[in-house]
Scaffold this active site. Structure first.
Site, PDB file in Angstrom:
ATOM      1  N   VAL A 277       0.845  -1.205   0.000  1.00  0.00           N
ATOM      2  CA  VAL A 277       0.000   0.000   0.000  1.00  0.00           C
ATOM      3  C   VAL A 277       0.873   1.245   0.000  1.00  0.00           C
ATOM      4  O   VAL A 277       0.577   2.247  -0.660  1.00  0.00           O
ATOM      5  CB  VAL A 277      -0.965  -0.010   1.211  1.00  0.00           C
ATOM      6  CG1 VAL A 277      -1.691   1.314   1.341  1.00  0.00           C
ATOM      7  CG2 VAL A 277      -1.966  -1.144   1.080  1.00  0.00           C
ATOM      8  N   ASP A 324      -6.616  23.432 -40.341  1.00  0.00           N
ATOM      9  CA  ASP A 324      -7.301  24.102 -41.442  1.00  0.00           C
ATOM     10  C   ASP A 324      -6.672  25.478 -41.660  1.00  0.00           C
ATOM     11  O   ASP A 324      -6.201  26.105 -40.709  1.00  0.00           O
ATOM     12  CB  ASP A 324      -8.783  24.316 -41.099  1.00  0.00           C
ATOM     13  CG  ASP A 324      -9.633  23.125 -41.506  1.00  0.00           C
ATOM     14  OD1 ASP A 324      -9.108  22.265 -42.228  1.00  0.00           O
ATOM     15  OD2 ASP A 324     -10.794  23.071 -41.101  1.00  0.00           O
ATOM     16  N   ASP A 605     -13.937  21.867 -38.986  1.00  0.00           N
ATOM     17  CA  ASP A 605     -15.156  22.606 -38.674  1.00  0.00           C
ATOM     18  C   ASP A 605     -16.389  22.025 -39.357  1.00  0.00           C
ATOM     19  O   ASP A 605     -17.509  22.230 -38.916  1.00  0.00           O
ATOM     20  CB  ASP A 605     -15.012  24.085 -39.040  1.00  0.00           C
ATOM     21  CG  ASP A 605     -14.632  24.284 -40.509  1.00  0.00           C
ATOM     22  OD1 ASP A 605     -14.522  23.268 -41.238  1.00  0.00           O
ATOM     23  OD2 ASP A 605     -14.446  25.436 -40.919  1.00  0.00           O
ATOM     24  N   ASP A 609     -15.360  16.777 -41.822  1.00  0.00           N
ATOM     25  CA  ASP A 609     -14.149  16.582 -41.020  1.00  0.00           C
ATOM     26  C   ASP A 609     -14.344  15.587 -39.887  1.00  0.00           C
ATOM     27  O   ASP A 609     -13.372  15.144 -39.271  1.00  0.00           O
ATOM     28  CB  ASP A 609     -13.705  17.922 -40.403  1.00  0.00           C
ATOM     29  CG  ASP A 609     -13.242  18.919 -41.444  1.00  0.00           C
ATOM     30  OD1 ASP A 609     -12.646  18.478 -42.437  1.00  0.00           O
ATOM     31  OD2 ASP A 609     -13.489  20.121 -41.273  1.00  0.00           O
ATOM     32  N   ASN A 671       8.991   6.248  -1.535  1.00  0.00           N
ATOM     33  CA  ASN A 671       8.200   5.097  -1.074  1.00  0.00           C
ATOM     34  C   ASN A 671       8.910   3.764  -1.245  1.00  0.00           C
ATOM     35  O   ASN A 671       8.801   2.882  -0.391  1.00  0.00           O
ATOM     36  CB  ASN A 671       6.850   5.060  -1.799  1.00  0.00           C
ATOM     37  CG  ASN A 671       5.901   6.110  -1.255  1.00  0.00           C
ATOM     38  OD1 ASN A 671       6.321   7.018  -0.546  1.00  0.00           O
ATOM     39  ND2 ASN A 671       4.635   5.987  -1.577  1.00  0.00           N
ATOM     40  N   GLU A 674      11.290   2.724   1.580  1.00  0.00           N
ATOM     41  CA  GLU A 674      10.739   2.035   2.757  1.00  0.00           C
ATOM     42  C   GLU A 674      10.711   0.524   2.520  1.00  0.00           C
ATOM     43  O   GLU A 674      11.053  -0.261   3.415  1.00  0.00           O
ATOM     44  CB  GLU A 674       9.327   2.553   3.035  1.00  0.00           C
ATOM     45  CG  GLU A 674       9.289   4.039   3.380  1.00  0.00           C
ATOM     46  CD  GLU A 674       7.922   4.661   3.097  1.00  0.00           C
ATOM     47  OE1 GLU A 674       6.936   3.908   3.031  1.00  0.00           O
ATOM     48  OE2 GLU A 674       7.852   5.891   2.928  1.00  0.00           O
ATOM     49  N   ASN A 702       2.931   7.073   4.659  1.00  0.00           N
ATOM     50  CA  ASN A 702       2.184   7.197   3.411  1.00  0.00           C
ATOM     51  C   ASN A 702       1.162   8.328   3.484  1.00  0.00           C
ATOM     52  O   ASN A 702       1.001   9.124   2.560  1.00  0.00           O
ATOM     53  CB  ASN A 702       1.476   5.859   3.142  1.00  0.00           C
ATOM     54  CG  ASN A 702       1.220   5.642   1.669  1.00  0.00           C
ATOM     55  OD1 ASN A 702       1.973   6.119   0.843  1.00  0.00           O
ATOM     56  ND2 ASN A 702       0.177   4.910   1.357  1.00  0.00           N
TER      57      ASN A 702
END
Length: 858
Positions: A277, A324, A605, A609, A671, A674, A702
């Site tokens: 975790v 365009d 547009d 398209d 983390n 650890e 954590n």
């Protein structure tokens, strides 16, 4: 029935109608038979489905699993935090899509509620939904066409069909029968839903309504096309899977070692789950979503509406922008930019009569609306009025002084038009048209106020001037006049347009937006290739490309058709301009670019398209000129239709990606330290009593150290260098793996030293490790906020608040009765000095590492 290949009589008979229109009762019956004239959306916005889609990410699934395990371990606080992050991520994603959908509903303007039809021989305004096949449409300048129809009669009708065909120049229509093999764009005796009348008038019989119109057919097809998966989501899923597999392997090793050392299976499982975790980057979805939310809010201020949150990041990694020309790179309006008169090109003076003819031989008109004045009529004629107005010539004043007597409308055969006006005791015919026709019909040229006889040599010189102007991509018109004495009341067309006095030329172009040149220069620096795709002529496209600094080969549709896919694949990198391009061509260009592993952003547009917008990695629709179908197919909507806004969006997207990498650097380097620390201690001492961190302590690190500082990184301002490097094509860890390993080693070393120095008192050793780990991360988050020296980066007040709150929370737990829950002991001043001192040394070592890395990169 091929309506374009049938005579008007045959079409009228087919629908049992006539030129007087349908009766009201018959129209009501047909409405029941054919249904309402509207486009039907097969895919509606489903709020529940959109919300559930937010949980499809592999990383979110891992987090849900981690939260459930936390509940199982009776770590309710950690479970609540993880669930809160999951819900925050889902809420932000859902909120953005919901707001974007509502904004697009407001943008829909293509369907005008009223249309003029003949019913019982009378012109009536009816709700456009009530139009039925067999109705006779009455069309005039400014009208939006509400159904597909076959023209019965017309008077100089010109229709802008760019929404359907992509062609920006208005089509001149005819009513005669055409060949059955004529393609859609060449069916000049037809008008189509969603297009606009810009000149002239007509009557037309409705042949198709609703989903059976050409616009309806494309709308239906587009809704069946599956959208491309977002590239960033794919990379994030790959990253999450790799992290998940790595964590599972480490957890399995730790469980095995603990069991071998005599620890109970359940206790071993708790330690492994706690470490798992801890290693899972649970804050990542929230950081990403917050980063997206901040960026989309800023992008909205820059007129860029993001429909789906991940689209903003993908825009940042775009390698090719297919844009365009008309309205996106250019202003979307014709302007007079070059004048020839009195034998001179662009004279400062002597141009009054030329501009006056442009106004008086002109059918465009100015209307007053709620939002101010607006033009109705042909864009070319509008440009002539604006040009005159900029030189203090007002159409209203001029037309009042010289009232219209007679008009001879433009025709494709004559290629000119003329308006006869009364001026005191004489009549004047003002004429404009195609340059070669105007020169051919002129007997004189006006030079210094005198009429000079035109011979063949002088006419050739004038044609040469016109050709030079045309080579610049200009649309050129010629202007002339003829005077008649007052007793000439019955002036015929041949008289009005013959024996003319030639006055000059006016050259028009849709000019580039001023900011586009700088935007393209910025794209070049950022390693993004810009490709102009237009339905306009090659000459016009090349002229605009030159003005905006777009360098590369130019290819038109005919040249493109001659290339096979392999040839196009090999040379597309050298092409910057595609002209006279059809919707099929656009789709082919995008497919080839994607085969080259490019991340493609495509603007569009028109209805035509829509398929290309869905096929591209990022579909960008126009908010002002765009059709509903194009907007519904897009990921992003440009509210101002401006190319420069896309580039601003790219910058924001890169900022998001940069901040995500900062967060991952911070989280993984701390983390995983650890996890490795627990593994290292177990391998050295093989004594379960010497476990350096207990499950609850791991979860506290954590919660206290990761959450708030990591979230604050998502608000980091965009760094200056962001648009000076090429787009990232690699995975999320590319370029930061070395930093994570180096910092992870320092974190492990610091935690190990504090554990080793205090092993005699295991509770104090664990408290020192937890505190050192939290304080190290408080310094580390500042190392991670920039790849350059932290002392040169701007202050992030949210980051400072987050660090202070995190430290405050740890002090609160350590120095109150809550410390017994986590098996903490109170630390003295000397302990704190050692922790802070070593963490500061670690901070400067990491800054030095960054400095060395920056020099190597240079």
């Amino acid at each position: 029935m091929d309506y374009h290949a049938s005579s008007t009589k045959e079409v009228l008979e087919e629908f049992d109608s006539d030129e007087e229109g349908l009766g009201r009762e018959e129209a009501a019956e047909r409405l029941k038979k054919y249904g309402e004239n509207k486009l039907i959306k097969t895919r509606h916005f489903d709020a529940v489905k959109v919300f559930l889609n937010q949980f499809k990410s592999f990383l979110i699934i891992i987090l849900i699993f981690a939260a459930v395990l936390s509940v199982f371990m009776k770590s309710v606080i950690d479970a609540v935090v993880i669930f809160a992050i999951i819900l925050l991520n889902a809420g932000l994603g859902f909120s953005q899509e919901y707001k974007a959908e509502k904004a697009i509903e407001k943008l829909k303007k293509i369907m005008v509620p009223q249309a003029k039809v003949l019913r019982d021989g009378k012109v009536m305004n009816i709700d456009s939904k009530k139009i039925v096949p067999g109705d006779i449409l009455v069309l005039s300048e400014g009208d939006k066409i509400m159904a597909d129809a076959r023209i019965l009669s017309l008077n100089g009708l010109k229709v802008n069909e760019s929404a359907l065909t992509g062609e920006s120049v208005a089509e001149e229509k005819v009513y005669k029968k055409l060949n059955s093999s004529a393609p859609l764009a060449d069916r000049l005796n037809m008008v189509y839903q969603g297009t606009t009348v810009v000149f002239g008038s007509a009557k037309a019989i409705v042949v198709n309504t609703g989903m059976k119109t050409e616009l309806g057919k494309i709308s239906g097809l587009v809704q069946e096309v599956k959208a491309e998966k977002n590239p960033f989501k794919e990379k994030l899923d790959i990253f999450a899977k790799r992290i998940g597999i790595f964590i599972l392997i480490l957890s399995a090793i730790i469980v095995g070692l603990l069991i071998l050392d005599g620890v109970e299976i359940f206790q071993s499982f708790l330690v492994a789950v706690s470490l798992a975790v801890s290693a899972i980057p649970e804050g990542l979805p929230a950081v990403i979503s917050l980063g997206f939310a901040f960026a989309t809010r800023r992008m909205l201020k820059n007129k860029v509406l993001v429909r789906k949150l991940p689209a903003s990041e993908t825009l940042g990694r775009t390698t090719v922008i297919c844009a365009d020309k008309t309205g996106t790179m250019t202003e979307g309006e014709m302007k007079v930019v070059s004048i020839y008169t009195n034998g001179k090109l662009n004279p400062e003076k002597e141009k009054g009569l030329l501009l006056k003819i442009g106004v008086l031989c002109n059918k465009a008109r100015i209307e007053r609306g709620e939002d101010g004045d607006y033009f109705i009529g042909d864009p070319t004629e509008k440009a002539l009025i604006v040009s005159a107005k900029n030189n203090f010539l007002d159409k209203k004043e001029l037309t009042e002084k010289e009232p219209k007597v007679k008009e001879f409308p433009f025709s494709s055969e004559r290629k000119m038009m003329s308006i006869v006006r009364r001026q005191e005791r004489k009549f004047i015919s003002y004429v404009k048209g195609a340059p070669e026709k105007m020169v051919g019909q002129s007997e004189y040229e006006l030079i210094d106020g005198e009429k000079v006889k035109l011979d063949d040599k002088k006419k050739e010189r004038l044609i040469g001037v016109y050709e030079d102007m045309a080579k610049q991509g200009l649309r050129v018109l010629g202007f002339a006049y003829r005077e008649f004495p007052g007793f000439h009341k019955d002036i015929m067309q041949k008289d009005a347009e013959g024996g003319l006095v030639f006055v000059g030329f006016q050259g028009m172009i849709d000019p580039p937006r001023p900011e586009v040149k700088d935007a393209i220069r910025l794209c070049n620096k950022a390693g993004i290739k810009v490709i102009m795709i237009t339905g306009d002529s090659k000459l016009t496209a090349e002229a605009v490309a030159k003005q905006i600094g777009l360098v590369g080969k130019s290819v038109d549709s005919k040249e493109l058709q001659k290339m096979n896919n392999r040839e196009l694949f090999n040379c597309i990198g050298e092409i910057s301009v595609f002209s006279r391009i059809s919707p099929e061509d656009k789709l082919r260009i995008i497919n080839i670019l994607k085969q080259k592993n490019e991340i493609v952003a495509m603007t569009g547009d028109g209805v035509n398209d829509a398929p290309a917008l869905k096929r591209a990695d990022i579909g960008i629709a126009m908010g002002v000129r765009g059709t509903d179908v194009a907007r519904d197919s897009s990921d992003i909507v440009l509210l101002d239709d401006n190319f420069a806004s896309i580039v601003q969006g790219v910058r924001e997207g890169r900022g998001i990606y940069d901040n995500i990498k900062k967060f991952i650097k911070f989280l993984l380097s701390a983390n995983f330290a650890e996890v490795v620390l627990v593994l290292l201690v177990m391998l050295i001492w093989r004594n379960p009593e010497l476990l350096p961190l207990l499950p609850l302590q791991i979860l506290w690190i954590n919660l206290a150290a990761d959450s708030l500082p990591a979230l604050a990184l998502s608000s980091e301002p965009i760094e200056e260098y962001i648009m000076k490097k090429k787009p990232s094509r690699q995975g999320i860890l590319k370029g930061i793996t070395g930093f994570i390993l180096f910092v992870g080693f320092i974190a492990i070393l610091i935690d190990f030293l504090f554990f080793y120095w205090n092993m005699a008192d295991i509770n104090k050793a664990r408290t020192m490790v937890v505190t050192a780990s939290i304080m190290f991360q408080m310094f580390l988050v500042f190392n991670c906020k920039t790849s350059k020296s932290v002392f040169k980066s701007p202050i992030n007040k949210y980051l400072i608040y987050a660090v202070l709150i995190s430290i405050g929370l740890h002090l609160l737990v350590m120095y109150t009765p809550m410390n017994s829950l986590f098996y903490f002991v109170s630390l003295g001043v000397y302990d704190w000095l050692k922790i802070i001192g070593i963490c500061i040394i670690g901070f400067f070592i990491i800054e030095g590492y960054k400095g060395v890395g920056e020099r190597l990169n240079r």
